[in-house]
Design a protein around this motif. Sequence first.
Motif, PDB file in Angstrom:
ATOM      1  N   ARG A  41       7.131   2.868   9.872  1.00 30.82           N
ATOM      2  CA  ARG A  41       6.292   2.257  10.912  1.00 30.82           C
ATOM      3  C   ARG A  41       5.310   1.244  10.307  1.00 30.82           C
ATOM      4  O   ARG A  41       5.015   0.232  10.938  1.00 30.82           O
ATOM      5  CB  ARG A  41       5.584   3.334  11.705  1.00 30.82           C
ATOM      6  CG  ARG A  41       6.546   4.068  12.622  1.00 30.82           C
ATOM      7  CD  ARG A  41       5.855   4.916  13.676  1.00 30.82           C
ATOM      8  NE  ARG A  41       6.819   5.389  14.648  1.00 30.82           N
ATOM      9  CZ  ARG A  41       7.618   6.431  14.479  1.00 30.82           C
ATOM     10  NH1 ARG A  41       7.586   7.123  13.375  1.00 30.82           N
ATOM     11  NH2 ARG A  41       8.461   6.800  15.429  1.00 30.82           N
ATOM     12  N   ALA A  42       4.832   1.508   9.098  1.00 28.07           N
ATOM     13  CA  ALA A  42       3.939   0.557   8.426  1.00 28.07           C
ATOM     14  C   ALA A  42       4.656  -0.764   8.149  1.00 28.07           C
ATOM     15  O   ALA A  42       4.011  -1.812   8.053  1.00 28.07           O
ATOM     16  CB  ALA A  42       3.405   1.150   7.123  1.00 28.07           C
ATOM     17  N   LEU A 100      10.637  -1.832  -4.728  1.00 24.95           N
ATOM     18  CA  LEU A 100      10.754  -2.846  -3.671  1.00 24.95           C
ATOM     19  C   LEU A 100       9.439  -3.065  -2.924  1.00 24.95           C
ATOM     20  O   LEU A 100       9.308  -4.048  -2.194  1.00 24.95           O
ATOM     21  CB  LEU A 100      11.829  -2.433  -2.666  1.00 24.95           C
ATOM     22  CG  LEU A 100      13.266  -2.509  -3.158  1.00 24.95           C
ATOM     23  CD1 LEU A 100      14.202  -1.843  -2.153  1.00 24.95           C
ATOM     24  CD2 LEU A 100      13.666  -3.958  -3.391  1.00 24.95           C
ATOM     25  N   GLY A 101       8.497  -2.163  -3.094  1.00 24.85           N
ATOM     26  CA  GLY A 101       7.235  -2.249  -2.363  1.00 24.85           C
ATOM     27  C   GLY A 101       6.524  -3.580  -2.474  1.00 24.85           C
ATOM     28  O   GLY A 101       6.213  -4.210  -1.453  1.00 24.85           O
ATOM     29  N   PRO A 102       6.243  -4.046  -3.684  1.00 25.07           N
ATOM     30  CA  PRO A 102       5.518  -5.322  -3.789  1.00 25.07           C
ATOM     31  C   PRO A 102       6.252  -6.513  -3.161  1.00 25.07           C
ATOM     32  O   PRO A 102       5.630  -7.274  -2.408  1.00 25.07           O
ATOM     33  CB  PRO A 102       5.333  -5.497  -5.306  1.00 25.07           C
ATOM     34  CG  PRO A 102       5.353  -4.098  -5.840  1.00 25.07           C
ATOM     35  CD  PRO A 102       6.346  -3.367  -4.974  1.00 25.07           C
ATOM     36  N   GLY A 105       5.845  -6.442   0.578  1.00 23.42           N
ATOM     37  CA  GLY A 105       4.473  -6.358   1.071  1.00 23.42           C
ATOM     38  C   GLY A 105       4.077  -4.982   1.568  1.00 23.42           C
ATOM     39  O   GLY A 105       3.301  -4.864   2.516  1.00 23.42           O
ATOM     40  N   LEU A 106       4.566  -3.949   0.924  1.00 24.88           N
ATOM     41  CA  LEU A 106       4.232  -2.586   1.316  1.00 24.88           C
ATOM     42  C   LEU A 106       2.743  -2.340   1.089  1.00 24.88           C
ATOM     43  O   LEU A 106       2.222  -2.574  -0.010  1.00 24.88           O
ATOM     44  CB  LEU A 106       5.069  -1.593   0.494  1.00 24.88           C
ATOM     45  CG  LEU A 106       4.974  -0.129   0.879  1.00 24.88           C
ATOM     46  CD1 LEU A 106       5.564   0.096   2.277  1.00 24.88           C
ATOM     47  CD2 LEU A 106       5.707   0.728  -0.136  1.00 24.88           C
ATOM     48  N   ARG A 111       2.546   2.900   0.164  1.00 20.22           N
ATOM     49  CA  ARG A 111       2.998   3.132  -1.217  1.00 20.22           C
ATOM     50  C   ARG A 111       2.558   4.501  -1.691  1.00 20.22           C
ATOM     51  O   ARG A 111       3.311   5.228  -2.332  1.00 20.22           O
ATOM     52  CB  ARG A 111       2.453   2.048  -2.149  1.00 20.22           C
ATOM     53  CG  ARG A 111       2.868   2.230  -3.613  1.00 20.22           C
ATOM     54  CD  ARG A 111       2.195   1.230  -4.547  1.00 20.22           C
ATOM     55  NE  ARG A 111       0.771   1.063  -4.325  1.00 20.22           N
ATOM     56  CZ  ARG A 111      -0.189   1.929  -4.690  1.00 20.22           C
ATOM     57  NH1 ARG A 111       0.138   3.047  -5.316  1.00 20.22           N
ATOM     58  NH2 ARG A 111      -1.455   1.685  -4.449  1.00 20.22           N
ATOM     59  N   GLU A 112       1.326   4.893  -1.362  1.00 23.12           N
ATOM     60  CA  GLU A 112       0.817   6.203  -1.762  1.00 23.12           C
ATOM     61  C   GLU A 112       1.631   7.339  -1.138  1.00 23.12           C
ATOM     62  O   GLU A 112       1.854   8.371  -1.780  1.00 23.12           O
ATOM     63  CB  GLU A 112      -0.661   6.329  -1.389  1.00 23.12           C
ATOM     64  CG  GLU A 112      -1.555   5.454  -2.264  1.00 23.12           C
ATOM     65  CD  GLU A 112      -3.000   5.407  -1.790  1.00 23.12           C
ATOM     66  OE1 GLU A 112      -3.360   6.157  -0.844  1.00 23.12           O
ATOM     67  OE2 GLU A 112      -3.765   4.596  -2.356  1.00 23.12           O
ATOM     68  N   LEU A 113       2.092   7.148   0.091  1.00 23.76           N
ATOM     69  CA  LEU A 113       2.942   8.163   0.723  1.00 23.76           C
ATOM     70  C   LEU A 113       4.256   8.313  -0.035  1.00 23.76           C
ATOM     71  O   LEU A 113       4.721   9.437  -0.285  1.00 23.76           O
ATOM     72  CB  LEU A 113       3.214   7.795   2.181  1.00 23.76           C
ATOM     73  CG  LEU A 113       2.007   7.827   3.119  1.00 23.76           C
ATOM     74  CD1 LEU A 113       2.386   7.245   4.478  1.00 23.76           C
ATOM     75  CD2 LEU A 113       1.457   9.232   3.262  1.00 23.76           C
ATOM     76  N   LEU A 114       4.853   7.177  -0.417  1.00 18.78           N
ATOM     77  CA  LEU A 114       6.095   7.231  -1.192  1.00 18.78           C
ATOM     78  C   LEU A 114       5.860   7.865  -2.556  1.00 18.78           C
ATOM     79  O   LEU A 114       6.683   8.666  -3.021  1.00 18.78           O
ATOM     80  CB  LEU A 114       6.670   5.828  -1.379  1.00 18.78           C
ATOM     81  CG  LEU A 114       7.235   5.149  -0.142  1.00 18.78           C
ATOM     82  CD1 LEU A 114       7.648   3.714  -0.464  1.00 18.78           C
ATOM     83  CD2 LEU A 114       8.404   5.939   0.433  1.00 18.78           C
ATOM     84  N   GLU A 115       4.752   7.512  -3.190  1.00 19.49           N
ATOM     85  CA  GLU A 115       4.444   8.091  -4.500  1.00 19.49           C
ATOM     86  C   GLU A 115       4.245   9.593  -4.405  1.00 19.49           C
ATOM     87  O   GLU A 115       4.670  10.335  -5.295  1.00 19.49           O
ATOM     88  CB  GLU A 115       3.198   7.428  -5.098  1.00 19.49           C
ATOM     89  CG  GLU A 115       3.460   6.021  -5.590  1.00 19.49           C
ATOM     90  CD  GLU A 115       2.198   5.306  -6.060  1.00 19.49           C
ATOM     91  OE1 GLU A 115       1.064   5.774  -5.741  1.00 19.49           O
ATOM     92  OE2 GLU A 115       2.345   4.270  -6.734  1.00 19.49           O
TER      93      GLU A 115
END
Length: 141
Positions: A41-42, A100-102, A105-106, A111-115
Amino acid sequence: LSFEVLPQLQKVIESEGLASTVADHLDQTKEHAARLERVFRALDAEPSSNLSPPVEKLAQHHDELASTFNDGRLADVFHAAAAAATEHQEVAAYDALLALGPPVGLADDARELLERNRSEDGEALGRLEVELKRLAGDLRT
């Protein structure tokens, strides 16, 4: 897939330690799914429950071989190895998403949720590997 496989796996595991590890990870997996929905959703993307072909194949392979073990202790070693293989796939998927985040534009919170998911899957993998070694060692006695 995890919501189907992990409960089935819990039913056939004899080792209390491995069963506990799988149960704990099932609880974590529910949280992982909720976090992933927030990440989608983000990114203004619709979450989906598409299955991972490699993970599906691992589950299929497990199911094909699991019933061939006559010794429950040996079967538990196999179950632990199969679960660890799946966790390796999940950790690799999180590593790819984080890489792929950067470029996409994540946002930092996504990003913290994925980490967090990646970290918890890494910990689950470590617990499974410990159980695998313990169970394999127990076969010698």
